[in-house]
Motif scaffolding. Structure first.
Motif, PDB file in Angstrom:
ATOM      1  N   THR A 254     -43.290  39.947 -14.764  1.00 48.41           N
ATOM      2  CA  THR A 254     -42.554  40.467 -15.930  1.00 48.41           C
ATOM      3  C   THR A 254     -43.065  39.813 -17.218  1.00 48.41           C
ATOM      4  O   THR A 254     -42.776  40.293 -18.317  1.00 48.41           O
ATOM      5  CB  THR A 254     -41.051  40.165 -15.788  1.00 48.41           C
ATOM      6  OG1 THR A 254     -40.875  38.758 -15.584  1.00 48.41           O
ATOM      7  CG2 THR A 254     -40.454  40.931 -14.611  1.00 48.41           C
ATOM      8  N   HIS A 255     -43.815  38.717 -17.097  1.00 46.45           N
ATOM      9  CA  HIS A 255     -44.362  38.012 -18.259  1.00 46.45           C
ATOM     10  C   HIS A 255     -45.837  37.680 -18.038  1.00 46.45           C
ATOM     11  O   HIS A 255     -46.257  37.387 -16.915  1.00 46.45           O
ATOM     12  CB  HIS A 255     -43.585  36.701 -18.508  1.00 46.45           C
ATOM     13  CG  HIS A 255     -42.198  36.931 -19.013  1.00 46.45           C
ATOM     14  ND1 HIS A 255     -41.186  37.433 -18.221  1.00 46.45           N
ATOM     15  CD2 HIS A 255     -41.655  36.739 -20.270  1.00 46.45           C
ATOM     16  CE1 HIS A 255     -40.081  37.532 -18.941  1.00 46.45           C
ATOM     17  NE2 HIS A 255     -40.328  37.117 -20.186  1.00 46.45           N
ATOM     18  N   PHE A 256     -46.614  37.760 -19.113  1.00 40.45           N
ATOM     19  CA  PHE A 256     -48.038  37.407 -19.090  1.00 40.45           C
ATOM     20  C   PHE A 256     -48.320  36.429 -20.230  1.00 40.45           C
ATOM     21  O   PHE A 256     -47.622  36.443 -21.250  1.00 40.45           O
ATOM     22  CB  PHE A 256     -48.908  38.660 -19.271  1.00 40.45           C
ATOM     23  CG  PHE A 256     -48.972  39.541 -18.055  1.00 40.45           C
ATOM     24  CD1 PHE A 256     -50.098  39.531 -17.239  1.00 40.45           C
ATOM     25  CD2 PHE A 256     -47.921  40.381 -17.704  1.00 40.45           C
ATOM     26  CE1 PHE A 256     -50.173  40.341 -16.114  1.00 40.45           C
ATOM     27  CE2 PHE A 256     -47.985  41.195 -16.578  1.00 40.45           C
ATOM     28  CZ  PHE A 256     -49.110  41.170 -15.781  1.00 40.45           C
ATOM     29  N   LYS A 257     -49.340  35.588 -20.059  1.00 38.76           N
ATOM     30  CA  LYS A 257     -49.748  34.684 -21.154  1.00 38.76           C
ATOM     31  C   LYS A 257     -51.256  34.777 -21.355  1.00 38.76           C
ATOM     32  O   LYS A 257     -51.999  35.169 -20.444  1.00 38.76           O
ATOM     33  CB  LYS A 257     -49.330  33.249 -20.841  1.00 38.76           C
ATOM     34  CG  LYS A 257     -50.037  32.619 -19.649  1.00 38.76           C
ATOM     35  CD  LYS A 257     -49.585  31.174 -19.439  1.00 38.76           C
ATOM     36  CE  LYS A 257     -50.283  30.564 -18.221  1.00 38.76           C
ATOM     37  NZ  LYS A 257     -49.817  29.200 -17.939  1.00 38.76           N
TER      38      LYS A 257
ATOM     39  N   LEU B 103     -57.718  36.846 -22.665  1.00 33.11           N
ATOM     40  CA  LEU B 103     -57.380  37.429 -21.359  1.00 33.11           C
ATOM     41  C   LEU B 103     -55.905  37.172 -21.048  1.00 33.11           C
ATOM     42  O   LEU B 103     -55.317  36.201 -21.530  1.00 33.11           O
ATOM     43  CB  LEU B 103     -58.249  36.815 -20.254  1.00 33.11           C
ATOM     44  CG  LEU B 103     -59.759  37.041 -20.356  1.00 33.11           C
ATOM     45  CD1 LEU B 103     -60.478  36.309 -19.240  1.00 33.11           C
ATOM     46  CD2 LEU B 103     -60.115  38.524 -20.306  1.00 33.11           C
ATOM     47  N   LEU B 104     -55.324  38.050 -20.238  1.00 37.13           N
ATOM     48  CA  LEU B 104     -53.900  37.943 -19.887  1.00 37.13           C
ATOM     49  C   LEU B 104     -53.747  37.694 -18.391  1.00 37.13           C
ATOM     50  O   LEU B 104     -54.416  38.330 -17.568  1.00 37.13           O
ATOM     51  CB  LEU B 104     -53.170  39.233 -20.265  1.00 37.13           C
ATOM     52  CG  LEU B 104     -53.081  39.520 -21.776  1.00 37.13           C
ATOM     53  CD1 LEU B 104     -52.757  40.978 -22.032  1.00 37.13           C
ATOM     54  CD2 LEU B 104     -52.029  38.627 -22.426  1.00 37.13           C
ATOM     55  N   THR B 105     -52.877  36.757 -18.032  1.00 39.22           N
ATOM     56  CA  THR B 105     -52.626  36.449 -16.611  1.00 39.22           C
ATOM     57  C   THR B 105     -51.115  36.354 -16.384  1.00 39.22           C
ATOM     58  O   THR B 105     -50.375  35.946 -17.292  1.00 39.22           O
ATOM     59  CB  THR B 105     -53.342  35.145 -16.213  1.00 39.22           C
ATOM     60  OG1 THR B 105     -53.320  35.014 -14.791  1.00 39.22           O
ATOM     61  CG2 THR B 105     -52.715  33.914 -16.835  1.00 39.22           C
ATOM     62  N   PRO B 106     -50.613  36.722 -15.185  1.00 39.77           N
ATOM     63  CA  PRO B 106     -49.169  36.659 -14.933  1.00 39.77           C
ATOM     64  C   PRO B 106     -48.647  35.218 -14.980  1.00 39.77           C
ATOM     65  O   PRO B 106     -49.369  34.276 -14.611  1.00 39.77           O
ATOM     66  CB  PRO B 106     -49.006  37.252 -13.528  1.00 39.77           C
ATOM     67  CG  PRO B 106     -50.354  37.435 -12.976  1.00 39.77           C
ATOM     68  CD  PRO B 106     -51.352  37.292 -14.043  1.00 39.77           C
TER      69      PRO B 106
ATOM     70  N   MET C  16     -45.321  36.135 -22.717  1.00 39.24           N
ATOM     71  CA  MET C  16     -44.932  37.383 -23.422  1.00 39.24           C
ATOM     72  C   MET C  16     -44.353  38.344 -22.389  1.00 39.24           C
ATOM     73  O   MET C  16     -44.937  38.526 -21.312  1.00 39.24           O
ATOM     74  CB  MET C  16     -46.173  38.021 -24.067  1.00 39.24           C
ATOM     75  CG  MET C  16     -46.815  37.161 -25.141  1.00 39.24           C
ATOM     76  SD  MET C  16     -48.297  37.955 -25.816  1.00 39.24           S
ATOM     77  CE  MET C  16     -49.455  37.733 -24.491  1.00 39.24           C
ATOM     78  N   GLU C  17     -43.231  38.948 -22.754  1.00 38.92           N
ATOM     79  CA  GLU C  17     -42.590  39.883 -21.836  1.00 38.92           C
ATOM     80  C   GLU C  17     -43.353  41.204 -21.832  1.00 38.92           C
ATOM     81  O   GLU C  17     -43.435  41.900 -22.848  1.00 38.92           O
ATOM     82  CB  GLU C  17     -41.123  40.114 -22.243  1.00 38.92           C
ATOM     83  CG  GLU C  17     -40.352  40.867 -21.164  1.00 38.92           C
ATOM     84  CD  GLU C  17     -38.863  40.989 -21.462  1.00 38.92           C
ATOM     85  OE1 GLU C  17     -38.225  41.820 -20.808  1.00 38.92           O
ATOM     86  OE2 GLU C  17     -38.363  40.265 -22.354  1.00 38.92           O
TER      87      GLU C  17
END
Length: 441
Positions: A357-360, A377-380, A389-390
């Protein structure tokens, strides 16, 4: 089969087809065109590099298929014409033609049966090396002795020293019997490899099944050195009984005669069988397999190698001690069971992405180009992580997802879900058979 690449074989067949076409041998030209197209399709799948090369081969295939269709139509018209002439009273000519066919010695039935079996010849190699098979050193040595050494050093195998003619691989399911056969197919470059199942040799027509067995061995003699691999051989060669079907008994008898009968020269032919239930084999078949090698459940060292092989180049944070712990905890697991454990663990990062539900934002190599380092890049992550970030995976751009590594926790979760498939009773039966008839692999 001649050595060389699949593409070169296809080009050679097309050259022969065009020559036959020019000489008006249309039936032979049609057969060669169709055969060549099969090889071209294999080349597109396994050899051609780049889209341009594949498109070029495809366009050529279309040309040859178009010509083959025209030849097929021409031959059909020719046959119809022949029927009309026979109706008009030219039966005598037809009889003369059939007599001349017999004199030529071309048996159309034999050709039909052999063409059925040609599909069993492995054209593209499986690309499995000896090093890809973990453990099983004794089995590998026996196969090298029977297959590789006689081809490389024929002068070693003269006089009374002859290579093995039959090798039976038996053991619990999932221990690598068929995988070893794939390694043999790859490593024995100059040999023709026939991969046979019961469906290749069974026919609804009376007498045709035994003829297929006979033609299989004749085809192997024509293409020698040859390896005939029969997976699940127990389905074809179980013990003969008084009340069994007569056609099944005839197939077994033909098999026995072809493997070691009077007047059958099997030099350069190895019959390789694999089974999980060797105790059901007929005693005469068992005798013809001179080497009977038990392929046991993998030992601790082999299991460690398997974990490494199945992880491959997937991103993970497992240490050598983690892998050793996993190999110790998987005692009683077959090679196939370990593969399932690893595959299930490899899916855990995908599940994390799906349920997040969130990525950073993190830095790392780009999914598109591993040499490029990206900072966005975004990872869970968990909701409490700094910079979380939601958002869901649907909102993450496809080229900005950072792959979460496989962890020891993922492996343990997978291991708790996956149970071994081999039971104690089967192992006892296999151990008893090995003590009576086999040798350890």
């Amino acid at each position: 089969m001649a050595a060389g690449t699949t593409l070169q074989k296809a080009i050679d067949l097309v050259t022969r087809a065009t020559e036959e076409d020019r000489n008006k041998n249309y039936a032979e030209a049609l057969r060669l065109y169709e055969h060549a197209v099969e090889y071209f399709l294999h080349a597109i799948k396994y050899e051609a590099q780049g889209d341009k090369a594949k498109d070029s081969i495809r366009s050529k295939c279309l040309q040859y298929l178009d010509r083959a269709e025209k030849l097929k139509e021409h031959l059909k018209k020719g046959k119809k014409k022949l029927v009309k002439e026979s109706d008009a009273g030219s039966k005598e000519d037809k009889d003369k033609k059939s007599d001349s066919d017999d004199e030529d010695g071309d048996d159309p039935e034999k050709k039909k049966l052999q063409s059925k079996l040609e599909g069993a010849i492995i054209i593209e190699k499986p690309q499995i090396k000896w090093s890809d098979v973990a453990g099983l050193e004794s089995a590998k040595e026996a196969l090298k002795e029977a297959v590789i050494l006689p081809i490389k050093f024929p002068h070693l195998f003269t006089g009374k020293r002859i290579p093995w003619k039959g090798i039976l691989l038996f053991g619990p399911p999932g221990t690598g019997k068929s995988y070893l056969a794939k390694a043999v197919a790859t490593e024995a470059n100059n040999s023709t490899f026939f991969s046979i199942s019961s469906s290749d040799l069974m026919s609804k027509w009376l007498g045709e099944s035994e003829k297929l067995v006979k033609n299989l061995f004749e085809l192997a003699r024509q293409h020698k050195p040859s390896i005939i691999f029969i997976d699940e051989i127990d389905s074809l060669c179980s013990a003969r009984t008084d009340n069994e079907n007569d056609s099944v008994r005839r197939i077994k008898t033909e098999f026995l005669v072809q493997m070691q009968g009077v007047g059958n020269d099997n030099d350069g032919i190895l019959v390789l069988g694999a089974t999980n239930i060797p105790w059901v084999l007929d005693s005469a078949i068992r005798r013809r397999f001179e080497k009977r090698i038990y392929i046991p459940l993998p030992e601790q060292h082999a299991r460690l190698v398997m974990f490494k092989l199945h992880l491959g180049n997937t991103t993970h944070v497992l240490t050598e001690s983690d892998l050793k712990e996993l190999s110790n905890r998987t005692d009683g697991y077959s090679g196939a069971d370990i593969q399932i454990v690893v595959r299930d663990a490899l899916m855990e990062p995908v599940r994390k992405v799906q349920s997040a539900t969130h990525f950073k934002r993190v830095s790392g190599p780009s999914p598109v180009d591993k040499d490029t380092i990206c900072n966005d890049l975004l990872t869970p992550c968990s909701p409490g992580d700094p910079g979380a970030m939601e958002m869901t995976w649907m909102e993450v751009p496809s080229d900005k997802l950072y792959e979460p590594p496989v962890t020891m926790a993922d492996m343990q979760k997978s291991l708790s879900r996956t149970k071994p498939t081999v039971n104690e009773d089967d192992l006892k039966k296999l151990q008893k058979f090995t003590e009576d008839f086999g040798q350890e692999g």
